[in-house]
Design an enzyme around this catalytic site. Structure first.
Site: not given
Ligand code: ROI
Length: 161
Positions: A83, A93, A96, A98
């Site tokens: 990343r 990406r 992620d 979170d």
């Molecule tokens: C680009 C953005 C906002 N859209 C996403 N959209 C989906 N479906 N899943 C995600 O994890 C995700 N993560 C993001 O960061």
């Protein structure tokens, strides 16, 4: 010991493999146990549509790490999996991670806001979270099941292995 829910997301470089690798790394975090993981879900990108569908999941960790120490570990895993922190916030990406919830804590720091700021409107977070925490009550007192009732699925679907 705190119960911490982490959201996983990827839409680059074999997303399912990215999530599998992330699960292995999360279970290796010091003073932390990976308790369970939701199914993997596919969904269209929220935000710019000119990018691949995402694969998402939610895991439950038990940890004695403090929030910022855990954040350091999750950011290390994101970087290990390629990343680049400079990419735009709404772009594709490789991984992620979170921190969605950290026990009942409400955290408002420059680098960490918990509960995660966008989770209440993200079907790709709420549905996997409900799968592993059906009776969850958020720090605000809201029932997760009520939030899911008012969150459209938007084509979210479970990946059947
Ligand atoms: C680009 C953005 C906002 N859209 C996403 N959209 C989906 N479906 N899943 C995600 O994890 C995700 N993560 C993001 O960061």
């Amino acid at each position: 010991m705190s119960l911490v829910y982490i959201g996983l997301g990827s839409n680059l470089s074999k997303p399912e493999q990215q999530l599998d690798n992330a699960l292995k790394s999360l279970s290796a975090i010091p003073n932390t146990e990976l308790v369970c993981c939701s199914s993997f879900y596919v969904s269209q990108p929220m935000g710019p549509k000119d990018q691949p569908d995402f694969v998402n999941a939610v895991v439950l960790l038990k940890t004695t790490l403090e929030p910022l120490a855990l954040l350091e570990q999750t950011q290390k895993i994101e970087l290990l999996q390629g990343r680049e922190r400079k990419e735009n916030r709404w772009g594709p990406r490789t991984l992620d991670l979170d921190i969605l919830l950290y026990g009942d804590r409400i955290i408002d720091l420059p680098d960490l806001v918990v509960p995660h700021y966008g989770m209440k409107a993200r079907e790709f977070v709420l549905y996997p979270l409900l799968e592993i925490a059906e009776n969850l009550i958020l720090p605000s007192g809201e029932k997760l099941s009520k939030l899911v009732e008012s969150c459209p699925k938007n084509g979210l679907r479970i990946i059947e292995f």
